[in-house]
Design an enzyme around this catalytic site. Sequence first.
Site, PDB file in Angstrom:
ATOM      1  N   GLY A 127       0.846  -1.194   0.000  1.00 53.37           N
ATOM      2  CA  GLY A 127       0.000   0.000   0.000  1.00 53.37           C
ATOM      3  C   GLY A 127       0.880   1.242   0.000  1.00 53.37           C
ATOM      4  O   GLY A 127       2.084   1.181  -0.331  1.00 53.37           O
ATOM      5  N   THR A 152      -4.360  -2.982  -0.783  1.00 56.00           N
ATOM      6  CA  THR A 152      -4.887  -2.544   0.514  1.00 56.00           C
ATOM      7  C   THR A 152      -6.401  -2.676   0.533  1.00 56.00           C
ATOM      8  O   THR A 152      -7.075  -2.376  -0.470  1.00 56.00           O
ATOM      9  CB  THR A 152      -4.518  -1.089   0.883  1.00 56.00           C
ATOM     10  OG1 THR A 152      -5.336  -0.672   1.992  1.00 56.00           O
ATOM     11  CG2 THR A 152      -4.755  -0.085  -0.233  1.00 56.00           C
ATOM     12  N   ASP A 156      -8.077  -0.737   2.178  1.00 52.32           N
ATOM     13  CA  ASP A 156      -8.577   0.634   2.388  1.00 52.32           C
ATOM     14  C   ASP A 156      -8.941   1.342   1.080  1.00 52.32           C
ATOM     15  O   ASP A 156      -9.628   2.352   1.104  1.00 52.32           O
ATOM     16  CB  ASP A 156      -7.522   1.488   3.112  1.00 52.32           C
ATOM     17  CG  ASP A 156      -7.103   0.892   4.443  1.00 52.32           C
ATOM     18  OD1 ASP A 156      -7.882   0.102   5.001  1.00 52.32           O
ATOM     19  OD2 ASP A 156      -6.003   1.213   4.906  1.00 52.32           O
ATOM     20  N   MET A 168     -12.902  -0.839   9.073  1.00 53.28           N
ATOM     21  CA  MET A 168     -11.559  -0.281   8.865  1.00 53.28           C
ATOM     22  C   MET A 168     -11.555   0.714   7.704  1.00 53.28           C
ATOM     23  O   MET A 168     -12.609   1.080   7.195  1.00 53.28           O
ATOM     24  CB  MET A 168     -10.573  -1.412   8.608  1.00 53.28           C
ATOM     25  CG  MET A 168     -10.171  -2.160   9.847  1.00 53.28           C
ATOM     26  SD  MET A 168      -8.895  -3.377   9.437  1.00 53.28           S
ATOM     27  CE  MET A 168      -8.338  -3.824  11.086  1.00 53.28           C
TER      28      MET A 168
HETATM   29  O1  F6P Z   1      -4.295  -0.505   6.024  1.00 53.75           O
HETATM   30  C1  F6P Z   1      -5.029  -1.640   6.280  1.00 53.75           C
HETATM   31  C2  F6P Z   1      -5.539  -1.655   7.688  1.00 53.75           C
HETATM   32  O2  F6P Z   1      -6.277  -2.832   7.897  1.00 53.75           O
HETATM   33  C3  F6P Z   1      -6.339  -0.429   8.096  1.00 53.75           C
HETATM   34  O3  F6P Z   1      -7.647  -0.451   7.605  1.00 53.75           O
HETATM   35  C4  F6P Z   1      -6.223  -0.484   9.591  1.00 53.75           C
HETATM   36  O4  F6P Z   1      -6.334   0.794  10.163  1.00 53.75           O
HETATM   37  C5  F6P Z   1      -4.834  -1.028   9.798  1.00 53.75           C
HETATM   38  O5  F6P Z   1      -4.464  -1.674   8.600  1.00 53.75           O
HETATM   39  C6  F6P Z   1      -4.698  -1.990  10.952  1.00 53.75           C
HETATM   40  O6  F6P Z   1      -3.379  -2.360  11.052  1.00 53.75           O
HETATM   41  P1  F6P Z   1      -2.811  -3.447  12.040  1.00 53.75           P
HETATM   42  O7  F6P Z   1      -2.711  -4.721  11.274  1.00 53.75           O
HETATM   43  O8  F6P Z   1      -1.480  -2.919  12.426  1.00 53.75           O
HETATM   44  O9  F6P Z   1      -3.761  -3.586  13.201  1.00 53.75           O
END
Ligand code: F6P
Length: 361
Positions: free
Chosen positions: A115, A138, A140, A182
């Site tokens: 990403g 991603t 997102d 998310m």
């Molecule tokens: O970027 C992808 C994502 O899942 C986001 O939507 C979320 O804020 C973040 O990563 C969570 O990250 P981690 O795996 O560090 O909890």
Amino acid sequence: MSMKIGILTGGGDCPGLNAVIRGVVKSATGRGWEVVGIEDGFDGFLHPEKCRNLGLEEVRGILPLGGTILGTSNRGNPFSFPMVREGKVELVDVSDEVCSRIEHLGLSALIVVGGDGSLKIAQEMMRRGVPIVGVPKTIDNDLLETDVTFGYNTALETATEALDKLHSTAESHHRVMVLEVMGRYAGWIALESGIAGGADVILIPEIPYDIDKVSEAILARGRRGRRFSVVVVAEGAFPKGGGRVVKEAAGGKSVVERLGGVGEAFSRELGGVLEMDIRVTVLGHLQRGGSPSTFDRCIGSRFGVKAVELIESGAFGHMVCLKGRHITSVPIEDAVRSLNLIDPAGEMVRHAEALGIMLGR
Ligand code: F6P
């Protein structure tokens, strides 16, 4: 010309990563090239045992699998790498070591599947002379210059299914059901799953919400005989005049700020102005897991093939992307210059509002 290329997956995982890896291996080996898989993102370059050959045998049967067979890490920035020295964590520049490992492995190109964060690192590595091609990953969907990132579609399916399930229990108990999804600073997952799942209220980071207006919309539904409401709230959403709910600040265990908790914060706020039973569900990492959707398998596989084509044509510094129904490419720097956010005055928001969905304003 025979080549040896590397591939790594960086940042948070998402469904479809294995489809990309398989696509790369199939099309590269079809040309007689060798592929080296680097485990755990850029970290793998620091450990010789984490750089292994990938052939057809290694990618057999992985297409429907979630996650990544290479592993990933969102703490592996070679320019600011966390190392424990005398009991303390220090951020060290290990990029020289990464470059010499790439040379030692004899890689003539590297595919970075990542990403925003991983692709920015890829750009830095390009400046250090590493020929790189990017693949946009991603859930997102916040990268510019591609209609969509792979992984997003599967996450949407998961969120929409959750909304379908919350609907029946919301209606039975005459409750407000809040689903936190998310998306980081972008509201794509919330907005599209909310439309698909028939949400009554959708709160996204791009439109700070007014709690009184949200409450009034829920009450108005009650006056029409709809004694329940389903609310989707993006983890990056925040009230007018307020701030995001941060679970963990950047710089501690996490390189980037970790969001989370807005569902509870919003429900407390709403409970203060509305006499109804409210329950919160945090969908969390379920959105990142599971078997990729048909769309993500297909686009992931095609992105993999295209990445190899870009290497063949020497289009380094480019990222594969989807435009309409075509897989093409753009300079990585164009894709990461800022985030792909929802336009509050744009078509998708207008259509959601035309459907009677309350967007917090
Ligand atoms: O970027 C992808 C994502 O899942 C986001 O939507 C979320 O804020 C973040 O990563 C969570 O990250 P981690 O795996 O560090 O909890």
